[in-house]
Enzyme design. Structure first.
Site, short mmCIF file in Angstrom:
data_model
loop_
_atom_site.label_atom_id
_atom_site.label_comp_id
_atom_site.label_asym_id
_atom_site.label_seq_id
_atom_site.Cartn_x
_atom_site.Cartn_y
_atom_site.Cartn_z
N GLU A 35 1.22 7.10 7.02
CA GLU A 35 2.37 6.65 6.22
C GLU A 35 2.18 7.03 4.76
OE1 GLU A 35 3.81 2.59 6.75
OE2 GLU A 35 2.69 2.45 8.62
N ASP A 65 16.43 0.33 12.04
CA ASP A 65 15.62 1.50 12.42
C ASP A 65 16.44 2.60 13.09
OD1 ASP A 65 13.36 0.05 11.53
OD2 ASP A 65 13.15 -0.89 13.49
N HIS A 70 8.84 3.44 9.03
CA HIS A 70 8.60 2.60 10.20
C HIS A 70 7.31 3.06 10.87
CE1 HIS A 70 9.80 -0.18 13.33
NE2 HIS A 70 9.34 0.71 14.21
N ASN A 89 13.60 4.18 4.66
CA ASN A 89 12.64 3.19 5.15
C ASN A 89 11.52 3.94 5.86
OD1 ASN A 89 11.62 0.58 5.98
ND2 ASN A 89 12.44 1.01 8.02
N LYS A 142 13.23 -8.07 4.99
CA LYS A 142 14.55 -8.71 5.01
C LYS A 142 15.59 -7.67 5.36
CE LYS A 142 13.60 -12.87 3.68
NZ LYS A 142 13.96 -14.04 4.49
N SER A 192 0.83 -1.22 0.00
CA SER A 192 0.00 0.00 0.00
C SER A 192 0.86 1.27 0.00
CB SER A 192 -0.98 0.00 1.17
OG SER A 192 -0.32 0.20 2.39
N ASN A 193 2.03 1.23 0.64
CA ASN A 193 2.91 2.41 0.58
C ASN A 193 3.44 2.63 -0.82
OD1 ASN A 193 3.46 3.94 3.19
ND2 ASN A 193 3.48 1.81 3.88
#
Ligand code: GAR
Length: 210
Positions: free
Chosen positions: A183, A154, A113, A111, A95, A16-17
């Site tokens: 997001e 992260d 989060h 990324n 991964k 979805s992102n």
């Protein structure tokens, strides 16, 4: 940056992102960016279906199909080069990225989060685990964070973060849905900052101009 952001999107699931980023690009909200490739470790991932039905090159690449980790990383780097990728966006990629990929794209990998980093991050904190931990701790706020990827989970430089209230009757599922909505706004915004040159990237540093 002075050149197009040629983005390879990595994902393992629903996508979805990726869809939100694709929509933003197609609607002209991220000038100077295009998606050149989608990579997934999971053959049945929604993200691959979305890419294929949108005409974006898509590759299922799993380390299991290679004789060694080195062979896998060699192939992945060659695939990124073949598609002229100069930027990597992790969108639900479950991964760990190999050191050689991080080095080859130093400060050019981001990324998203689903929490307010540095809290609720690190190994094992992904997807629903994050929201379950936030609910269990009765936090009053959660949110989403876009950050640069480095060798630690992260951990890299935070580019954008948005906070939302957690209501007392939220479940981990309802919180996940609220955070996901954020997001979908935050990730295209962060990519636009890179595409517009508001984030200066060098091999040693990332400077953010808000
Ligand atoms: C998103 O909520 C993203 O923040 C999370 O996985 C979901 C992917 O959804 N990523 C992590 O937890 C990474 N640590 P999507 O496939 O629909 O974009």
């Amino acid at each position: 940056m002075g050149r197009t952001l040629d983005i390879a999107v990595f994902g393992s699931g629903r996508g979805s992102n990726f869809q939100a980023i694709l929509d933003a690009i197609q609607q002209g909200r991220i000038p100077g960016a295009r998606i050149c490739l989608v990579v997934s470790n999971n053959a049945r991932a929604g993200i691959l279906e979305i890419a294929r039905s949108s005409g974006v090159p898509a590759e299922h690449l799993s380390e299991k199909a290679f004789a060694s980790e080195t062979a896998f990383v060699d192939y992945l780097l060659a695939t990124l080069r073949k598609h002229s990728a100069n930027f990597i966006v992790l969108a639900g990629y479950m991964k760990r990225l190999h050191q050689r990929i991080i080095e080859a794209y130093r400060n050019r990998i981001i990324n998203i989060h689903p929490a307010l980093l540095p809290r609720y991050g690190g190994q094992g904190m992904y997807g629903m685990h994050v929201h379950e931990a936030v609910i269990a701790a009765r936090e009053r706020f959660s949110g989403a964070t876009v950050h640069v990827v480095d060798e630690q989970y992260d951990h890299g430089r935070i580019i954008l973060q948005r906070r939302i209230p957690v209501s007392p009757d939220d479940s981990s599922e309802s919180l996940a849905a609220k955070v996901l909505k954020i997001e979908h706004e935050l990730y295209p915004e962060a990519i636009r900052m890179f595409a517009e040159g508001n984030v200066e990237i060098t091999d040693n540093d990332v400077a953010v101009h808000y």
